[in-house]
Design an enzyme around this catalytic site. Structure first.
Site, PDB file in Angstrom:
ATOM      1  N   GLY A  84     -16.356  -7.909   1.729  1.00 19.56           N
ATOM      2  CA  GLY A  84     -16.227  -8.700   2.950  1.00 19.56           C
ATOM      3  C   GLY A  84     -14.943  -8.500   3.733  1.00 19.56           C
ATOM      4  O   GLY A  84     -14.732  -9.168   4.741  1.00 19.56           O
ATOM      5  N   TRP A  86     -13.889  -6.119   5.785  1.00 19.59           N
ATOM      6  CA  TRP A  86     -14.025  -5.710   7.194  1.00 19.59           C
ATOM      7  C   TRP A  86     -14.478  -6.885   8.066  1.00 19.59           C
ATOM      8  O   TRP A  86     -13.979  -7.075   9.173  1.00 19.59           O
ATOM      9  CB  TRP A  86     -15.020  -4.535   7.320  1.00 19.59           C
ATOM     10  CG  TRP A  86     -14.396  -3.202   7.025  1.00 19.59           C
ATOM     11  CD1 TRP A  86     -13.319  -2.957   6.218  1.00 19.59           C
ATOM     12  CD2 TRP A  86     -14.803  -1.924   7.543  1.00 19.59           C
ATOM     13  NE1 TRP A  86     -13.042  -1.608   6.200  1.00 19.59           N
ATOM     14  CE2 TRP A  86     -13.930  -0.956   6.989  1.00 19.59           C
ATOM     15  CE3 TRP A  86     -15.822  -1.506   8.399  1.00 19.59           C
ATOM     16  CZ2 TRP A  86     -14.046   0.410   7.291  1.00 19.59           C
ATOM     17  CZ3 TRP A  86     -15.949  -0.149   8.694  1.00 19.59           C
ATOM     18  CH2 TRP A  86     -15.065   0.788   8.155  1.00 19.59           C
ATOM     19  N   ASP A 103     -25.651  -5.667   2.559  1.00 21.72           N
ATOM     20  CA  ASP A 103     -25.185  -4.890   1.403  1.00 21.72           C
ATOM     21  C   ASP A 103     -26.210  -5.005   0.276  1.00 21.72           C
ATOM     22  O   ASP A 103     -26.938  -5.994   0.168  1.00 21.72           O
ATOM     23  CB  ASP A 103     -23.826  -5.392   0.891  1.00 21.72           C
ATOM     24  CG  ASP A 103     -23.034  -4.299   0.170  1.00 21.72           C
ATOM     25  OD1 ASP A 103     -22.007  -3.845   0.722  1.00 21.72           O
ATOM     26  OD2 ASP A 103     -23.461  -3.878  -0.929  1.00 21.72           O
ATOM     27  N   ASP A 119     -31.159  -3.522   0.976  1.00 21.62           N
ATOM     28  CA  ASP A 119     -30.872  -2.104   1.176  1.00 21.62           C
ATOM     29  C   ASP A 119     -30.983  -1.769   2.663  1.00 21.62           C
ATOM     30  O   ASP A 119     -32.036  -1.987   3.267  1.00 21.62           O
ATOM     31  CB  ASP A 119     -31.887  -1.281   0.361  1.00 21.62           C
ATOM     32  CG  ASP A 119     -31.574   0.205   0.368  1.00 21.62           C
ATOM     33  OD1 ASP A 119     -30.724   0.654   1.174  1.00 21.62           O
ATOM     34  OD2 ASP A 119     -32.183   0.921  -0.445  1.00 21.62           O
ATOM     35  N   ASP A 143     -19.075   0.962   6.510  1.00 19.69           N
ATOM     36  CA  ASP A 143     -18.183   1.464   5.455  1.00 19.69           C
ATOM     37  C   ASP A 143     -19.033   1.825   4.231  1.00 19.69           C
ATOM     38  O   ASP A 143     -18.514   1.923   3.125  1.00 19.69           O
ATOM     39  CB  ASP A 143     -17.164   0.364   5.116  1.00 19.69           C
ATOM     40  CG  ASP A 143     -15.938   0.904   4.376  1.00 19.69           C
ATOM     41  OD1 ASP A 143     -15.667   2.112   4.468  1.00 19.69           O
ATOM     42  OD2 ASP A 143     -15.258   0.102   3.711  1.00 19.69           O
ATOM     43  N   LYS A 183     -17.898   5.476   8.060  1.00 19.32           N
ATOM     44  CA  LYS A 183     -17.308   6.358   7.053  1.00 19.32           C
ATOM     45  C   LYS A 183     -18.156   7.629   6.944  1.00 19.32           C
ATOM     46  O   LYS A 183     -19.377   7.560   6.845  1.00 19.32           O
ATOM     47  CB  LYS A 183     -17.325   5.631   5.696  1.00 19.32           C
ATOM     48  CG  LYS A 183     -16.499   6.333   4.628  1.00 19.32           C
ATOM     49  CD  LYS A 183     -16.945   5.982   3.214  1.00 19.32           C
ATOM     50  CE  LYS A 183     -16.794   4.558   2.793  1.00 19.32           C
ATOM     51  NZ  LYS A 183     -15.469   4.190   2.308  1.00 19.32           N
TER      52      LYS A 183
HETATM   53  C1  LIG Z   1     -16.529   0.606   0.270  1.00 15.68           C
HETATM   54  S1  LIG Z   1     -17.646  -0.710   0.062  1.00 15.68           S
HETATM   55  C2  LIG Z   1     -17.438  -1.642   1.523  1.00 15.68           C
HETATM   56  C3  LIG Z   1     -16.164  -2.431   1.577  1.00 15.68           C
HETATM   57  C4  LIG Z   1     -16.100  -3.355   2.783  1.00 15.68           C
HETATM   58  N1  LIG Z   1     -15.978  -2.615   4.038  1.00 15.68           N
HETATM   59  C5  LIG Z   1     -14.940  -4.300   2.685  1.00 15.68           C
HETATM   60  O1  LIG Z   1     -13.980  -4.162   3.433  1.00 15.68           O
HETATM   61  O2  LIG Z   1     -14.993  -5.223   1.867  1.00 15.68           O
HETATM   62  C6  LIG Z   1     -19.182   0.092   0.347  1.00 15.68           C
HETATM   63  C7  LIG Z   1     -20.387  -0.807   0.220  1.00 15.68           C
HETATM   64  O3  LIG Z   1     -21.539  -0.109   0.685  1.00 15.68           O
HETATM   65  C8  LIG Z   1     -22.644  -0.662   0.023  1.00 15.68           C
HETATM   66  N2  LIG Z   1     -23.835   0.168   0.167  1.00 15.68           N
HETATM   67  C9  LIG Z   1     -24.021   1.442  -0.290  1.00 15.68           C
HETATM   68  N3  LIG Z   1     -25.269   1.846  -0.001  1.00 15.68           N
HETATM   69  C10 LIG Z   1     -25.883   0.818   0.660  1.00 15.68           C
HETATM   70  C11 LIG Z   1     -27.181   0.635   1.203  1.00 15.68           C
HETATM   71  N4  LIG Z   1     -28.118   1.593   1.111  1.00 15.68           N
HETATM   72  N5  LIG Z   1     -27.470  -0.546   1.796  1.00 15.68           N
HETATM   73  C12 LIG Z   1     -26.537  -1.521   1.875  1.00 15.68           C
HETATM   74  N6  LIG Z   1     -25.283  -1.400   1.384  1.00 15.68           N
HETATM   75  C13 LIG Z   1     -24.960  -0.257   0.777  1.00 15.68           C
HETATM   76  C14 LIG Z   1     -22.153  -0.764  -1.420  1.00 15.68           C
HETATM   77  O4  LIG Z   1     -22.928  -1.668  -2.161  1.00 15.68           O
HETATM   78  C15 LIG Z   1     -20.711  -1.223  -1.225  1.00 15.68           C
HETATM   79  O5  LIG Z   1     -20.578  -2.618  -1.375  1.00 15.68           O
END
Ligand SMILES: C[S@@+](CC[C@H](N)C(=O)[O-])C[C@H]1O[C@@H](n2cnc3c(N)ncnc32)[C@H](O)[C@@H]1O
Length: 240
Positions: A84, A86, A103, A119, A143, A183
């Site tokens: 959370g 961002w 997420d 998803d 992200d 990203k």
């Molecule tokens: C680097 S973290 C994000 C951190 C966030 N921006 C923060 O500041 O707290 C990446 C996130 O992308 C999510 N993610 C990856 N693939 C996903 C998908 N297909 N659908 C939803 N979320 C996904 C992961 O579960 C993870 O929590």
């Protein structure tokens, strides 16, 4: 955006001692290395001191300092929201902004943020996000990172697939003038993604914020000035 920078000063300018982690009997060498890095990471310390849930928060702050997309954002979609950080940055920069995040993993509530545990690659996700937001977005931030499998090429392809799907979503839903930040991995957006963004935005740039670890192949693409789909109403008024 000085208001969101607390008294912690520059993350990298921290004084203090380097913490050493004793190797516990059950801890593997790689988790000891991870723990040691966390304990000595100035951004981790700063996030704890300033109440951000992730060190990733500083990546968005630094990108915004350079490109300035948060101030005028009123309706924001945060892809890969958990834990959370961002969304916290978005709300702090602009407390009137509405945010909808998604997420695979659960995310603790954040005021003003609708959270979907689902998803993003699910066909139902785009409509669910727009419904949760209550309008078209003027900023889409992603992200999302695929869980790494340790095979760099596979990891790269899976993260690019997420970034491409995020870009498609942005192009399908953004208001004219809107922005997209995502990203991507080393080498930047691949050709197809870059073409899509260049066709649809007036400015497309890549950046690696200082908070992004030097050894990590992660990079961000920042696309601003969405040209619109020809079927969309004009951008929000500043005073709205
Ligand atoms: C680097 S973290 C994000 C951190 C966030 N921006 C923060 O500041 O707290 C990446 C996130 O992308 C999510 N993610 C990856 N693939 C996903 C998908 N297909 N659908 C939803 N979320 C996904 C992961 O579960 C993870 O929590």
């Amino acid at each position: 955006m000085s208001g969101r920078k607390g008294g912690g000063g520059s993350a990298s300018g921290r004084g203090g001692l380097h913490e050493r982690v004793k190797t516990a009997r059950r801890r593997t060498a790689s988790s000891t290395r991870w723990l040691q890095r966390q304990l000595n990471d100035p951004y981790v310390r700063r996030a704890q001191a300033e109440g951000y849930r992730s060190r990733a928060a500083y990546k968005l702050i630094e990108l915004d300092d350079k490109f300035g997309f948060l101030k005028k954002a009123r309706a924001v979609v945060d892809l890969g929201i958990t834990p959370g950080g961002w969304s916290q940055v978005v709300r702090k920069a602009n407390p009137r902004a509405r945010v909808a995040g998604i997420d695979l993993l659960a995310c603790e509530p954040i005021e003003g943020v609708a959270i979907l545990e689902m998803d993003f690659m699910d066909d139902a996700a785009p409509d669910a996000l727009i419904e949760a937001l209550g309008s078209a977005p003027d900023l889409v931030i992603s992200d999302m990172a695929a869980n790494t499998v340790g095979h760099p090429q596979t990891d790269h392809l899976r993260t690019i697939a997420l970034a491409e799907t995020a870009a498609d979503f942005a192009v399908q839903t953004l208001l004219p003038g809107g922005a997209f930040v995502a990203k991507v991995f080393a080498g930047g957006a691949d050709r197809e993604l870059l073409m899509l963004l260049k066709q649809n935005f007036t400015s497309v740039k890549h950046a690696k914020p200082p908070a992004s670890r030097k050894g990590s192949p992660e990079l961000y693409v920042i696309a601003q000035g969405f040209k619109g789909r020809g079927d969309t109403a004009p951008e929000h008024d500043e005073g709205e």
